[in-house]
Design a protein around this motif. Structure first.
Motif, PDB file in Angstrom:
ATOM      1  N   ASP A 174      -4.373  -6.562  15.855  1.00  0.00           N
ATOM      2  CA  ASP A 174      -3.304  -7.281  15.153  1.00  0.00           C
ATOM      3  C   ASP A 174      -2.774  -8.426  16.005  1.00  0.00           C
ATOM      4  O   ASP A 174      -2.552  -9.538  15.509  1.00  0.00           O
ATOM      5  N   ALA A 178      -3.020 -12.444  15.287  1.00  0.00           N
ATOM      6  CA  ALA A 178      -1.805 -13.253  15.276  1.00  0.00           C
ATOM      7  C   ALA A 178      -1.940 -14.461  16.201  1.00  0.00           C
ATOM      8  O   ALA A 178      -1.482 -15.566  15.871  1.00  0.00           O
ATOM      9  N   ASP A 181      -4.156 -16.918  14.475  1.00  0.00           N
ATOM     10  CA  ASP A 181      -3.400 -17.534  13.381  1.00  0.00           C
ATOM     11  C   ASP A 181      -2.499 -18.654  13.905  1.00  0.00           C
ATOM     12  O   ASP A 181      -2.411 -19.734  13.320  1.00  0.00           O
ATOM     13  N   LYS A 182      -1.844 -18.371  15.014  1.00  0.00           N
ATOM     14  CA  LYS A 182      -0.953 -19.378  15.600  1.00  0.00           C
ATOM     15  C   LYS A 182      -1.744 -20.606  16.057  1.00  0.00           C
ATOM     16  O   LYS A 182      -1.312 -21.751  15.860  1.00  0.00           O
ATOM     17  N   ARG A 197     -10.951 -15.386  14.710  1.00  0.00           N
ATOM     18  CA  ARG A 197     -10.142 -14.601  13.773  1.00  0.00           C
ATOM     19  C   ARG A 197     -11.030 -13.800  12.826  1.00  0.00           C
ATOM     20  O   ARG A 197     -10.759 -12.623  12.542  1.00  0.00           O
TER      21      ARG A 197
END
Length: 293
Positions: A174, A178, A181-182, A197
């Motif tokens: 997770d 994240a 994603d950032k 990802r």
């Protein structure tokens, strides 16, 4: 080089039993499909090299032992695939003759050779595997092959990429997702972050999967979208890209609405796990476009 023979029906292959015994004595693991899935996931942190062998080819057994020794020297995981016992794995990697070897780096297959190879050539190839693994951040605990040229230090990863790799190493998918994603919010064109990802998502979905149960569910429910998505994940991890992509393209053709969009989105995500120039990806993209329009 020995062509892969057909299976002998109703006969006990004493040569095969002896060959497997030699591999067991040497400590080189012989894999089945379930073990292969585990190795594919392991390759996200450390590369794996698989020697393809056959009892009909003593040379392949000798080269497997050379691979084992060379891999042990640099911390690469080595395993053997008996093409007589596991023809599906050999077929997935398009292995038509032994000796042969394939590396898994960051979840991606990389053919090394088919045919004879000297220890010097194996060391050189493992040097390339190690370099690729370092570049992908999947080089936990690796050294350098004997005689390999000293590579220049890799430039540091961008901070968010390093954050993602650190999270993968501690098993926090997770947090890794994240971080990627950032990175994508900061730079939507960051292809490495997009691929990373997708790999993390694939690993998170499949890490606890029972391959036999997943395949049984898919066979029992050809119209079950979740079951078909799950088995496609396993096929991609196993290098069976044509099977995975073909399955989902066929599913796009027979679904509609939200289900169709889920399948389309998963296909695009699985494409990102593989080299975009891979011919299997290019074929599947064309097939998907045809199925959609």
């Amino acid at each position: 080089m020995t062509d892969i023979p057909g299976a002998m029906r109703g006969a006990v292959d004493l040569a095969a039993l002896a060959a497997r015994s030699r591999r067991a004595d040497s400590g080189l693991a012989t894999i089945d499909e379930a073990a292969f899935q585990e190795l594919a996931q392991q390759s996200l942190q450390r590369p794996v090299v698989i020697a393809f062998v056959s009892s009909a080819s003593p040379q392949s057994e000798e080269i497997a032992r050379e691979i084992e020794a060379a891999a042990a020297a640099v911390g690469v995981t080595a395993a053997a695939c008996d093409v007589d016992a596991q023809p599906a794995i050999a077929q997935a990697f398009q292995i038509r003759a032994v000796p042969a070897a394939v590396a898994l780096v960051g979840g991606r297959p990389a053919p090394l050779f088919q045919g004879a190879a000297t220890r010097e050539q194996i060391d050189e190839l493992l040097g390339q595997v190690v370099a690729a693994a370092r570049q992908m951040g999947a080089a936990e605990g690796l050294g350098e092959p004997a005689g390999a040229p000293q590579a220049e230090p890799e430039p540091p990863l961008p901070p968010l990429h390093q954050e993602a790799y650190d999270a993968i190493e501690r098993g926090d998918m997770d947090a890794a997702e994240a971080a990627y994603d950032k990175a994508l919010r900061e730079n939507p064109k960051d292809a490495d972050a997009r691929a990373g990802r997708s790999q993390v998502r694939l690993m998170a979905r499949s890490r606890l999967a029972d391959p036999q149960a997943v395949r049984a569910a898919a066979a029992a429910g050809p119209d079950d979208v979740d079951a078909q998505l799950a088995v496609a994940d396993l096929d991609v991890l196993g290098g069976m890209l044509d099977d995975a992509f073909g399955r989902l393209v066929d599913l796009v053709r027979v679904t509609a609405g939200d289900d169709r969009e889920r399948v389309r989105a998963r296909l695009l995500e699985l494409f990102a796990v593989v080299d975009p120039a891979d011919a299997r990806v290019l074929r599947a993209r064309q097939a998907l476009a045809s199925a959609l329009y």
